[in-house]
Design a protein around this motif. Structure first.
Motif, PDB file in Angstrom:
ATOM      1  N   HIS A  86       0.842  -1.199   0.000  1.00  0.00           N
ATOM      2  CA  HIS A  86       0.000   0.000   0.000  1.00  0.00           C
ATOM      3  C   HIS A  86       0.883   1.258   0.000  1.00  0.00           C
ATOM      4  O   HIS A  86       1.950   1.278   0.615  1.00  0.00           O
ATOM      5  CB  HIS A  86      -0.919  -0.005   1.228  1.00  0.00           C
ATOM      6  CG  HIS A  86      -2.058   0.947   1.108  1.00  0.00           C
ATOM      7  ND1 HIS A  86      -1.960   2.264   1.480  1.00  0.00           N
ATOM      8  CD2 HIS A  86      -3.317   0.775   0.638  1.00  0.00           C
ATOM      9  CE1 HIS A  86      -3.108   2.867   1.260  1.00  0.00           C
ATOM     10  NE2 HIS A  86      -3.961   1.984   0.747  1.00  0.00           N
ATOM     11  N   GLU A 116      -3.485  10.577   5.075  1.00  0.00           N
ATOM     12  CA  GLU A 116      -4.559  10.566   4.080  1.00  0.00           C
ATOM     13  C   GLU A 116      -4.762   9.163   3.523  1.00  0.00           C
ATOM     14  O   GLU A 116      -5.898   8.708   3.363  1.00  0.00           O
ATOM     15  CB  GLU A 116      -4.248  11.542   2.943  1.00  0.00           C
ATOM     16  CG  GLU A 116      -4.381  12.997   3.328  1.00  0.00           C
ATOM     17  CD  GLU A 116      -3.885  13.949   2.245  1.00  0.00           C
ATOM     18  OE1 GLU A 116      -3.309  13.476   1.220  1.00  0.00           O
ATOM     19  OE2 GLU A 116      -4.064  15.169   2.418  1.00  0.00           O
ATOM     20  N   GLN A 117      -3.653   8.472   3.236  1.00  0.00           N
ATOM     21  CA  GLN A 117      -3.751   7.110   2.713  1.00  0.00           C
ATOM     22  C   GLN A 117      -4.373   6.164   3.748  1.00  0.00           C
ATOM     23  O   GLN A 117      -5.194   5.308   3.405  1.00  0.00           O
ATOM     24  CB  GLN A 117      -2.362   6.594   2.302  1.00  0.00           C
ATOM     25  CG  GLN A 117      -1.791   7.270   1.092  1.00  0.00           C
ATOM     26  CD  GLN A 117      -2.554   6.929  -0.167  1.00  0.00           C
ATOM     27  OE1 GLN A 117      -2.991   5.797  -0.368  1.00  0.00           O
ATOM     28  NE2 GLN A 117      -2.736   7.915  -1.029  1.00  0.00           N
ATOM     29  N   LYS A 119      -6.407   7.023   6.177  1.00  0.00           N
ATOM     30  CA  LYS A 119      -7.821   7.387   6.317  1.00  0.00           C
ATOM     31  C   LYS A 119      -8.633   6.767   5.187  1.00  0.00           C
ATOM     32  O   LYS A 119      -9.715   6.230   5.400  1.00  0.00           O
ATOM     33  CB  LYS A 119      -7.981   8.911   6.313  1.00  0.00           C
ATOM     34  CG  LYS A 119      -9.415   9.363   6.452  1.00  0.00           C
ATOM     35  CD  LYS A 119      -9.528  10.869   6.412  1.00  0.00           C
ATOM     36  CE  LYS A 119     -10.989  11.280   6.456  1.00  0.00           C
ATOM     37  NZ  LYS A 119     -11.156  12.705   6.314  1.00  0.00           N
ATOM     38  N   GLU A 120      -8.084   6.838   3.976  1.00  0.00           N
ATOM     39  CA  GLU A 120      -8.744   6.229   2.820  1.00  0.00           C
ATOM     40  C   GLU A 120      -8.874   4.718   3.009  1.00  0.00           C
ATOM     41  O   GLU A 120      -9.900   4.126   2.679  1.00  0.00           O
ATOM     42  CB  GLU A 120      -7.908   6.542   1.579  1.00  0.00           C
ATOM     43  CG  GLU A 120      -8.575   6.254   0.273  1.00  0.00           C
ATOM     44  CD  GLU A 120      -7.685   6.697  -0.866  1.00  0.00           C
ATOM     45  OE1 GLU A 120      -7.229   5.814  -1.621  1.00  0.00           O
ATOM     46  OE2 GLU A 120      -7.437   7.914  -1.004  1.00  0.00           O
ATOM     47  N   GLY A 123     -11.586   4.052   5.697  1.00  0.00           N
ATOM     48  CA  GLY A 123     -12.910   4.388   5.206  1.00  0.00           C
ATOM     49  C   GLY A 123     -13.797   5.132   6.188  1.00  0.00           C
ATOM     50  O   GLY A 123     -14.992   5.288   5.954  1.00  0.00           O
ATOM     51  N   ASP A 125     -13.977   8.514   9.365  1.00  0.00           N
ATOM     52  CA  ASP A 125     -13.337   9.729   9.879  1.00  0.00           C
ATOM     53  C   ASP A 125     -12.720   9.500  11.252  1.00  0.00           C
ATOM     54  O   ASP A 125     -12.057  10.372  11.792  1.00  0.00           O
ATOM     55  CB  ASP A 125     -14.356  10.871   9.960  1.00  0.00           C
ATOM     56  CG  ASP A 125     -14.680  11.415   8.577  1.00  0.00           C
ATOM     57  OD1 ASP A 125     -13.850  11.242   7.667  1.00  0.00           O
ATOM     58  OD2 ASP A 125     -15.759  12.014   8.411  1.00  0.00           O
TER      59      ASP A 125
END
Length: 194
Positions: A86, A116-117, A119-120, A123, A125
């Motif tokens: 990843h 950011e990665q 968090k993505e 999925g 907050d």
């Protein structure tokens, strides 16, 4: 909230100086501090540019790739929820490598990208386990060459600006290990409660 506290402290200080009759000393201190801040910033910029250049040379020479390969198995174990391939792992490795060389300012964008990665990946907050671990590890930041502190010591004419390297390595190693241990303790404690 902190901004309000600082603003209140400044206003109270100025008000007290007006009452006390020392406003001329406050004005002098304000201009001296501004001058010192500009000189310090220029000195830090030159050192930061130098070390970023060294990092670029290390990148071109393959040293950063070797460090990434060296740290990758450790990072994969510390962040088991993130798949090995990843992009977050790459950003985490870049962030840690920059922090090791004392380039906290250069490490920040990579740290933000890593968050950011992650968090993505999660999925939601809500901060994931990996995000919390990364924050703890990034805050403690293992440092071998404290370039910013060395630059500040050079700006203020320290006789030996690099004498703090040994203590920095010891202190940041202890802080990084402590951060990981505390992170794991609270993680397993919360798992045990469930």
């Amino acid at each position: 909230m902190v901004n309000i506290i600082w603003a209140c402290m400044a206003i109270i200080g100025i008000f007290y100086a007006m009452i006390n009759g020392t406003m001329d000393q406050v004005n002098e201190a304000i201009f001296e501090s501004a001058n010192d801040a500009v000189n310090l910033s220029i000195g830090l910029i030159s050192v930061l540019v130098f070390w970023l250049g060294i990092m670029k040379i290390a990148e071109k020479a393959g040293i950063l790739r070797v460090l990434s390969k060296l740290f990758r198995p450790v990072i994969v174990k510390i962040f088991p929820e993130i798949p090995k391939d990843h992009p977050a792992i790459g950003y985490i490795l870049s962030n840690i490598t920059a922090n090791i060389f004392g380039l906290g300012n250069a490490a920040t964008p990579m740290g933000i990208k890593a968050m950011e990665q992650m968090k993505e990946l999660s999925g939601t907050d809500t901060a994931s386990r990996s995000m919390i671990t990364f924050l703890a590890l990034n805050t403690s930041s293992l440092t071998i060459i404290p370039t910013t502190v060395i630059a500040i010591r050079m700006q203020y004419n320290s006789l030996s600006p690099t004498e703090i390297v040994g203590t920095t390595i010891i202190a940041t190693t202890i802080s990084s290990i402590s951060a990981l241990l505390i992170d794991r303790f609270f993680y397993y404690k919360s798992k045990w409660r469930k």
